[in-house]
Design a protein around this motif. Structure first.
Motif, PDB file in Angstrom:
ATOM      1  N   SER A   1       0.856  -1.196   0.000  1.00 38.30           N
ATOM      2  CA  SER A   1       0.000   0.000   0.000  1.00 38.30           C
ATOM      3  C   SER A   1       0.884   1.235   0.000  1.00 38.30           C
ATOM      4  O   SER A   1       1.910   1.283   0.673  1.00 38.30           O
ATOM      5  CB  SER A   1      -0.924   0.012   1.221  1.00 38.30           C
TER       6      SER A   1
ATOM      7  N   GLU B   1       0.568   5.571   0.268  1.00 37.36           N
ATOM      8  CA  GLU B   1      -0.320   6.678   0.620  1.00 37.36           C
ATOM      9  C   GLU B   1       0.452   7.987   0.602  1.00 37.36           C
ATOM     10  O   GLU B   1       1.537   8.092   1.173  1.00 37.36           O
ATOM     11  CB  GLU B   1      -0.925   6.459   2.003  1.00 37.36           C
TER      12      GLU B   1
ATOM     13  N   TYR C   1      -5.558  -4.914   7.287  1.00 37.83           N
ATOM     14  CA  TYR C   1      -6.677  -4.150   6.723  1.00 37.83           C
ATOM     15  C   TYR C   1      -6.175  -2.793   6.259  1.00 37.83           C
ATOM     16  O   TYR C   1      -5.386  -2.139   6.936  1.00 37.83           O
ATOM     17  CB  TYR C   1      -7.779  -3.947   7.768  1.00 37.83           C
ATOM     18  N   LYS C   2      -6.628  -2.376   5.061  1.00 38.34           N
ATOM     19  CA  LYS C   2      -6.279  -1.062   4.541  1.00 38.34           C
ATOM     20  C   LYS C   2      -7.484  -0.456   3.823  1.00 38.34           C
ATOM     21  O   LYS C   2      -8.243  -1.159   3.150  1.00 38.34           O
ATOM     22  CB  LYS C   2      -5.113  -1.145   3.554  1.00 38.34           C
ATOM     23  N   ASN C   3      -7.625   0.857   3.948  1.00 34.08           N
ATOM     24  CA  ASN C   3      -8.668   1.613   3.255  1.00 34.08           C
ATOM     25  C   ASN C   3      -7.985   2.809   2.615  1.00 34.08           C
ATOM     26  O   ASN C   3      -7.532   3.728   3.312  1.00 34.08           O
ATOM     27  CB  ASN C   3      -9.752   2.056   4.237  1.00 34.08           C
TER      28      ASN C   3
ATOM     29  N   ASN D   1     -12.654   4.603  -3.618  1.00 38.85           N
ATOM     30  CA  ASN D   1     -11.657   4.099  -2.682  1.00 38.85           C
ATOM     31  C   ASN D   1     -11.466   2.597  -2.873  1.00 38.85           C
ATOM     32  O   ASN D   1     -12.262   1.931  -3.536  1.00 38.85           O
ATOM     33  CB  ASN D   1     -12.006   4.442  -1.228  1.00 38.85           C
TER      34      ASN D   1
ATOM     35  N   LYS E   1     -10.402  -0.964  -0.633  1.00 34.23           N
ATOM     36  CA  LYS E   1     -10.201  -1.587   0.673  1.00 34.23           C
ATOM     37  C   LYS E   1      -9.683  -3.006   0.475  1.00 34.23           C
ATOM     38  O   LYS E   1     -10.017  -3.668  -0.508  1.00 34.23           O
ATOM     39  CB  LYS E   1     -11.512  -1.649   1.467  1.00 34.23           C
TER      40      LYS E   1
ATOM     41  N   ARG F   1      -8.705  -6.630   2.984  1.00 33.89           N
ATOM     42  CA  ARG F   1      -8.509  -7.284   4.277  1.00 33.89           C
ATOM     43  C   ARG F   1      -7.993  -8.693   4.044  1.00 33.89           C
ATOM     44  O   ARG F   1      -8.428  -9.396   3.131  1.00 33.89           O
ATOM     45  CB  ARG F   1      -9.762  -7.283   5.143  1.00 33.89           C
TER      46      ARG F   1
ATOM     47  N   ARG G   1     -14.691   0.677  -4.684  1.00 32.14           N
ATOM     48  CA  ARG G   1     -16.020   1.301  -4.771  1.00 32.14           C
ATOM     49  C   ARG G   1     -15.946   2.704  -5.350  1.00 32.14           C
ATOM     50  O   ARG G   1     -15.140   3.533  -4.927  1.00 32.14           O
ATOM     51  CB  ARG G   1     -16.686   1.349  -3.402  1.00 32.14           C
TER      52      ARG G   1
ATOM     53  N   ASP H   1     -19.305  -1.231  -7.748  1.00 29.93           N
ATOM     54  CA  ASP H   1     -18.528  -2.050  -6.822  1.00 29.93           C
ATOM     55  C   ASP H   1     -17.782  -3.145  -7.573  1.00 29.93           C
ATOM     56  O   ASP H   1     -18.377  -3.858  -8.396  1.00 29.93           O
ATOM     57  CB  ASP H   1     -19.429  -2.712  -5.775  1.00 29.93           C
TER      58      ASP H   1
ATOM     59  N   PRO I   1     -13.604  -4.271  10.757  1.00 28.17           N
ATOM     60  CA  PRO I   1     -14.253  -3.045  10.309  1.00 28.17           C
ATOM     61  C   PRO I   1     -15.604  -3.286   9.663  1.00 28.17           C
ATOM     62  O   PRO I   1     -16.249  -2.357   9.209  1.00 28.17           O
ATOM     63  CB  PRO I   1     -13.247  -2.504   9.279  1.00 28.17           C
TER      64      PRO I   1
ATOM     65  N   GLU J   1     -18.800  -5.443   3.598  1.00 26.21           N
ATOM     66  CA  GLU J   1     -19.650  -4.727   2.660  1.00 26.21           C
ATOM     67  C   GLU J   1     -19.838  -5.579   1.417  1.00 26.21           C
ATOM     68  O   GLU J   1     -18.933  -6.295   1.034  1.00 26.21           O
ATOM     69  CB  GLU J   1     -19.029  -3.392   2.290  1.00 26.21           C
TER      70      GLU J   1
END
Length: 298
Positions: free
Chosen positions: A22, A24, A162-164, A181, A183, A185, A196, A210, A295, A298
């Motif tokens: 990841s 950022e 987990y990353k968002n 974004n 996500k 896990r 999404r 999605d 978290p 979804e």
């Protein structure tokens, strides 16, 4: 650090034969930091490099350095990044017209490119049916009747990682919002991604794209499911308190498109068997090291 480039935080997480990476960074600056250089040389700042790549005005908040990447030690995998997502935005015409749209587009273009103030027609909602970027040799995508086991995703299990990651966001000149974004896990025995895109044009349209990707350890494929939903907000009344929550908005949307695919990986059954012990060893090492709060699904 190179002028015009944002600082980036990089994190790696090893899971068996895979590596989850990841990155950022901060929001990309909306003004060229070196206009004289960018107009006359091939080496451009980050903003001008991206503008030349996607050829549309950029969202207000573009996290150009943000990405999620799942890479196999064989050199193949899948990545989610904002530049590739924006490449799929229609740069030829508008799909939705609201008040002030033309003025907004002209102001946006002028701020990014003071030389050219012509209003370019493009899908200013930034709707993108991006499903991730495959890289490496030997990966094949084909339709499938297999489905992701949603019940397994709902099971209460330890989350090892987990990353968002936010890719981009725009408030559409106070006419609503659009954002994308990614996500991920890592669970016992599998890794799951949710990409999404969420759009709300006030009193006009709500839309969700999605993309779900599921890979079970010890297998030589991934399952990818794409689902598009939307509704006309003049015909469907969504409570105002729910309009900013995609989970609540989703309850009012109708499916407009769906796609189910299997991504075959260039890994033989022999290699999968060899990876089995590696995956099990990784799980045992992770049980004590990685335990974070669930978290939600979804």
């Amino acid at each position: 650090m190179e002028q015009g480039r944002t600082s980036v935080k990089k994190e790696e997480f090893a899971l068996g034969p895979w590596k989850l990476i990841s990155t950022e960074g901060s929001i990309l600056k909306s003004i060229c930091t070196q206009p004289d250089i960018c107009q006359h040389r091939s080496e451009k700042c980050e903003l001008c490099t991206i503008l030349n790549t996607i050829n549309i005005p950029l969202p207000e908040m573009l996290f150009a350095s943000n990405s999620l990447r799942l890479e196999h030690h064989g050199g193949f995998g899948i990545e989610f990044n904002p530049t590739d997502a924006l490449k799929l935005v229609d740069n030829q015409k508008e799909h939705i017209k609201v008040a002030y749209a033309e003025e907004w587009q002209k102001n946006r273009i002028s701020s990014e490119d003071p030389v050219n103030d012509t209003v370019k027609r493009f899908d200013w909602t930034y709707s993108s049916k991006y499903k991730g970027t495959l890289f490496g040799d030997g990966m094949k995508v084909s339709p499938t009747t297999q489905r992701i086991d949603l019940e397994r995703l709902k099971a209460k299990e330890k989350i090892y990682h987990y990353k968002n990651i936010m890719l981009f966001e725009d408030e559409l000149a106070d006419n609503g919002c659009a954002w994308m974004n990614a996500k991920v896990r890592v669970m016992p025995g599998y890794v799951f991604f949710l990409l999404r895109f969420f759009l709300r044009v006030d009193n006009v349209l709500a839309r969700i794209y999605d993309t779900r990707i599921y890979h079970q350890a010890e297998t030589n494929y991934m399952l990818r499911e794409f689902l598009a939903k939307e509704c006309n907000l003049q015909k469907v009344k969504i409570p105002s308190h729910a309009l900013s929550d995609p989970i609540e908005v989703d309850k009012f949307l109708n499916v407009t498109e769906e796609c189910f695919e299997i991504i075959s990986l260039p890994v033989s059954k022999t290699a999968c068997d060899a990876n089995r012990a590696e995956c099990k060893a990784w799980l045992l090492r992770s049980i004590r090291k990685w335990q974070i709060k669930d978290p939600g699904v979804e």
